[in-house]
Structures are given as C-alpha cells and as structure tokens.
Design a protein around this motif. Structure first.
Motif, PDB file in Angstrom:
ATOM      1  N   ARG A   1      13.200  -1.907 -10.392  1.00  0.00           N
ATOM      2  CA  ARG A   1      13.198  -2.675  -9.154  1.00  0.00           C
ATOM      3  C   ARG A   1      12.106  -3.726  -9.242  1.00  0.00           C
ATOM      4  N   PRO A   2      12.359  -4.927  -8.729  1.00  0.00           N
ATOM      5  CA  PRO A   2      11.374  -6.012  -8.874  1.00  0.00           C
ATOM      6  C   PRO A   2      10.072  -5.761  -8.130  1.00  0.00           C
ATOM      7  N   ASP A   3      10.118  -4.939  -7.086  1.00  0.00           N
ATOM      8  CA  ASP A   3       8.907  -4.663  -6.303  1.00  0.00           C
ATOM      9  C   ASP A   3       8.295  -3.326  -6.709  1.00  0.00           C
ATOM     10  N   LEU A   4       8.307  -3.032  -8.000  1.00  0.00           N
ATOM     11  CA  LEU A   4       7.862  -1.718  -8.490  1.00  0.00           C
ATOM     12  C   LEU A   4       6.430  -1.407  -8.079  1.00  0.00           C
ATOM     13  N   ARG A   5       5.539  -2.370  -8.220  1.00  0.00           N
ATOM     14  CA  ARG A   5       4.132  -2.093  -7.930  1.00  0.00           C
ATOM     15  C   ARG A   5       3.924  -1.779  -6.446  1.00  0.00           C
ATOM     16  N   ARG A   6       4.578  -2.553  -5.564  1.00  0.00           N
ATOM     17  CA  ARG A   6       4.460  -2.291  -4.133  1.00  0.00           C
ATOM     18  C   ARG A   6       5.068  -0.938  -3.780  1.00  0.00           C
ATOM     19  N   GLU A   7       6.209  -0.630  -4.388  1.00  0.00           N
ATOM     20  CA  GLU A   7       6.874   0.646  -4.117  1.00  0.00           C
ATOM     21  C   GLU A   7       6.015   1.819  -4.583  1.00  0.00           C
ATOM     22  N   LEU A   8       5.331   1.659  -5.698  1.00  0.00           N
ATOM     23  CA  LEU A   8       4.448   2.720  -6.180  1.00  0.00           C
ATOM     24  C   LEU A   8       3.338   3.002  -5.170  1.00  0.00           C
ATOM     25  N   GLY A   9       2.736   1.939  -4.631  1.00  0.00           N
ATOM     26  CA  GLY A   9       1.662   2.130  -3.655  1.00  0.00           C
ATOM     27  C   GLY A   9       2.144   2.814  -2.394  1.00  0.00           C
ATOM     28  N   GLU A  10       3.289   2.378  -1.862  1.00  0.00           N
ATOM     29  CA  GLU A  10       3.816   2.977  -0.633  1.00  0.00           C
ATOM     30  C   GLU A  10       4.258   4.419  -0.859  1.00  0.00           C
ATOM     31  N   THR A  11       4.919   4.667  -1.996  1.00  0.00           N
ATOM     32  CA  THR A  11       5.373   6.028  -2.288  1.00  0.00           C
ATOM     33  C   THR A  11       4.197   6.963  -2.495  1.00  0.00           C
ATOM     34  N   ARG A  12       3.132   6.475  -3.136  1.00  0.00           N
ATOM     35  CA  ARG A  12       1.955   7.315  -3.366  1.00  0.00           C
ATOM     36  C   ARG A  12       1.318   7.726  -2.038  1.00  0.00           C
ATOM     37  N   ARG A  13       1.214   6.779  -1.110  1.00  0.00           N
ATOM     38  CA  ARG A  13       0.646   7.108   0.204  1.00  0.00           C
ATOM     39  C   ARG A  13       1.521   8.117   0.943  1.00  0.00           C
ATOM     40  N   PHE A  14       2.840   7.905   0.873  1.00  0.00           N
ATOM     41  CA  PHE A  14       3.760   8.808   1.560  1.00  0.00           C
ATOM     42  C   PHE A  14       3.715  10.215   0.966  1.00  0.00           C
ATOM     43  N   MET A  15       3.725  10.312  -0.358  1.00  0.00           N
ATOM     44  CA  MET A  15       3.723  11.617  -1.013  1.00  0.00           C
ATOM     45  C   MET A  15       2.398  12.338  -0.821  1.00  0.00           C
ATOM     46  N   ASN A  16       1.291  11.594  -0.773  1.00  0.00           N
ATOM     47  CA  ASN A  16      -0.011  12.221  -0.538  1.00  0.00           C
ATOM     48  C   ASN A  16      -0.119  12.769   0.882  1.00  0.00           C
ATOM     49  N   LEU A  17       0.501  12.080   1.848  1.00  0.00           N
ATOM     50  CA  LEU A  17       0.527  12.603   3.216  1.00  0.00           C
ATOM     51  C   LEU A  17       1.343  13.885   3.280  1.00  0.00           C
ATOM     52  N   GLN A  18       2.473  13.907   2.575  1.00  0.00           N
ATOM     53  CA  GLN A  18       3.301  15.120   2.549  1.00  0.00           C
ATOM     54  C   GLN A  18       2.600  16.273   1.853  1.00  0.00           C
ATOM     55  N   SER A  19       1.815  15.964   0.820  1.00  0.00           N
ATOM     56  CA  SER A  19       1.138  17.023   0.062  1.00  0.00           C
ATOM     57  C   SER A  19       0.105  17.758   0.908  1.00  0.00           C
ATOM     58  N   ILE A  20      -0.390  17.116   1.968  1.00  0.00           N
ATOM     59  CA  ILE A  20      -1.353  17.778   2.849  1.00  0.00           C
ATOM     60  C   ILE A  20      -0.713  19.002   3.510  1.00  0.00           C
ATOM     61  N   TYR A  21       0.551  18.875   3.871  1.00  0.00           N
ATOM     62  CA  TYR A  21       1.253  19.964   4.565  1.00  0.00           C
ATOM     63  C   TYR A  21       1.970  20.899   3.592  1.00  0.00           C
ATOM     64  N   SER A  22       2.383  20.371   2.451  1.00  0.00           N
ATOM     65  CA  SER A  22       3.135  21.204   1.505  1.00  0.00           C
ATOM     66  C   SER A  22       2.238  21.973   0.559  1.00  0.00           C
ATOM     67  N   GLY A  23       0.978  21.540   0.434  1.00  0.00           N
ATOM     68  CA  GLY A  23       0.070  22.211  -0.480  1.00  0.00           C
ATOM     69  C   GLY A  23       0.188  21.733  -1.910  1.00  0.00           C
ATOM     70  N   GLU A  24       1.067  20.745  -2.154  1.00  0.00           N
ATOM     71  CA  GLU A  24       1.221  20.205  -3.505  1.00  0.00           C
ATOM     72  C   GLU A  24       0.028  19.330  -3.835  1.00  0.00           C
ATOM     73  N   GLY A  25      -0.289  19.223  -5.121  1.00  0.00           N
ATOM     74  CA  GLY A  25      -1.428  18.429  -5.548  1.00  0.00           C
ATOM     75  C   GLY A  25      -1.274  16.956  -5.219  1.00  0.00           C
ATOM     76  N   ALA A  26      -2.407  16.252  -5.145  1.00  0.00           N
ATOM     77  CA  ALA A  26      -2.393  14.830  -4.808  1.00  0.00           C
ATOM     78  C   ALA A  26      -1.787  14.015  -5.947  1.00  0.00           C
ATOM     79  N   PHE A  27      -1.153  12.893  -5.589  1.00  0.00           N
ATOM     80  CA  PHE A  27      -0.548  11.988  -6.561  1.00  0.00           C
ATOM     81  C   PHE A  27      -1.531  10.847  -6.812  1.00  0.00           C
TER      82      PHE A  27
END
Length: 309
Positions: free
Chosen positions: A158-184
C-alpha cells in the motif's frame, strides 16, 4: 525507443523470467513465450496481435498445458473434493489436508500422490501450492483461496505503508493493554534506516508485517482456523509462511542486517523522477554517466556498499 533497444529489453526480461524460481522444478507453471522473444502488442497499430493469436491457439492445439484435452486422474478428483470441503480455511497445512481426507473421506493417499494432485490443481488455478520450492515451510502449506491471498498482500503493498504502520501500532498497543499481549515496538533497525521525516524508502521488519496482518480480522480468523486443525500448530506460523512466500516471490528483499529479519519492498518505491539522480560531463560525447547519492546518517548498515556495487 528504437527497435534494437526494445528487442534487447525483451530479451533481458525473458531471461529473467526463465531463471525465476517460480518456473523451476516439478509442478511449476509453464512459461508461454513467442517464437523468438517476449510477445509485444501495440494497441494503436495492431502490431503483434497475429503472433498473440498463434500462441493462444497453440495452447489448445499443441497441449502447452498438460491438463488440457486429458482426463482428470482419479486421485486429483479426490483431492479436489477435499479442498472444496475445506475452502473456509483459506490456507491449510499439507498434513492437515491428508488428515482430513483420511478422517472425513476415509481415503489414505501417499504424500507424493497428494502433491502431484496439488501441482495439477495449482496449474488450473484451483489452489496455490509451492511444493517445488526448496523452502520446507512453503512446501508444507496450501493456499485454498486466491482472493484471500490478494487481500493479505493488500495489507502490505500500500502506498501509505509508513502512515499505516504508525496508526496500526498505536491501535494494537492500546488493545494490548486489555489483552495482556506484549507491546508492538518499532524495530531499531527500521528506525535507523528511516530516520528523518522525508525518508520514503519502503522498509518493513518481520514483526511489523505480522502486526499488520494481525490487525485485520479476516487474517486472525484464517490463522485461528489453521491452528484449530492441530493442537500443536501455532497461529503465528501462518504469518511466517506468508513472510517466506513474499521473499520467495521477490516482493520482499531481505536486507543483510543483524537482528530480526528486515525487508526492502521495491514495488512501493516512489515512481516520480528521483531528485538525487545526477550526471556529469564526460570526454566522449556519446557517453553519459548517471550517478545516485545517498546520505547515510551516523553509520551505514552492514555490507551496504558491497550489495550496492
């Protein structure tokens, strides 16, 4: 562009295609070429259409593909029936396919016969199987849905790979707080190579590619379904298979860096004319030298200049 230059480029393309690993080994797809070179078709002048018609006719008349004009072997029909029953799994281990055939269809078939059937089904577009690869992981998996694979690739290409990586990392790190999964956490190697806001070099770490896939519900569902067929299977294995598949197909180019695997993605390079390409005058009027400049902050990655030169 003159005719000699066009012919030379087509010859180089043909040579690269013929040496590509996708067309090597048993069960590899056939590479259909013109009589002497890559087919060239001009939509405006109609040039090349007669040659294209001849090649298309030869596919049916000269049996270019082995499945045309022949009866489908019984073992292929059996494997095809099993594959269609398991279509909802999207991607499947070869061992799981054989196990399902044994349990649900009461069919015990030698592994070489199953592979032969998968080569056949891969040639006709029913599945994707890379059993001719030297990579053991690739030969263990069967992709049952081409549409699913295209969707998986769209998560990365995808052409916006870098932006998508930043947004996905923030989203997954927020989810990891509740799921107990390690930080990305972003890879140190990627941080170093992409230092600066103006860097457009498409580089991706193995952990980041897995993170992008894990953020999509359809990918998590496919990984869970693949893991359900065996208690010993790990859902992350499917992501490892996809990563190896992209390396095998040339979409991911591994970088010679220490630490976790890191990849360069040439297809995501900016198509605009680069401003860092320059030239200088030479003593011969017919000779031109193109040069490219890199600004390497701090230190260059290991073996960078050896790979470039």
């Amino acid at each position: 562009m003159d005719e000699d230059d066009i012919r030379n480029r087509c010859t180089i393309l043909q040579d690269m295609m013929m040496r590509h690993p996708a067309f090597e080994g048993d069960g590899a797809p056939n590479l259909v070429l013109g009589k002497n070179c890559i087919l060239r078709v001009n939509m405006e002048t109609g040039e090349g259409f007669p040659e294209l018609q001849d090649v298309l006719h030869s596919i049916g008349n000269e049996n270019v593909f082995r499945h045309l004009g022949t009866h489908t072997p019984p073992h292929v029909v059996t494997v095809l029936e099993a594959v269609r029953q398991l279509k909802s799994h999207k991607v499947l281990l070869l061992d799981h396919l054989m196990s399902e055939m044994n349990m649900t269809m009461n069919v015990a078939m030698p592994v070489e016969q199953v592979k032969d059937a998968l080569y056949y089904l891969s040639n006709i577009g029913e599945v994707l199987y890379y059993g001719n690869s030297t990579d053991e992981i690739l030969s263990k998996y069967v992709i049952l849905s081409r549409k699913w694979l295209v969707s998986a690739l769209s998560c990365i290409l995808r052409p916006d790979l870098r932006r998508e990586l930043g947004e996905t990392r923030r989203f997954m790190n927020l989810q990891s707080i509740y799921s107990g999964e390690g930080a990305f956490v972003e890879s140190d190697i990627v941080q170093t190579l992409l230092y600066g806001t103006h860097s457009i070099c498409p580089i991706l770490s193995a952990k980041d590619s897995a993170m992008l896939w894990k953020s999509m519900s359809f990918m998590r569902d496919a990984a869970d379904r693949s893991a359900q067929l065996s208690e010993a299977s790990d859902a992350t294995t499917m992501y490892d298979f996809l990563e190896r598949l992209l390396v095998y197909s040339g979409i991911f180019l591994p970088l010679a860096v220490s630490g976790e695997p890191t990849y360069f993605i040439p297809s995501l390079l900016d198509t605009a004319e680069p401003t860092s390409v320059w030239t200088y005058k030479t003593s011969e009027s017919w000779n031109t030298t193109l040069c490219h400049s890199w600004l390497l902050r701090e230190s260059a990655p290991a073996n960078t200049m050896e790979i470039v030169t």
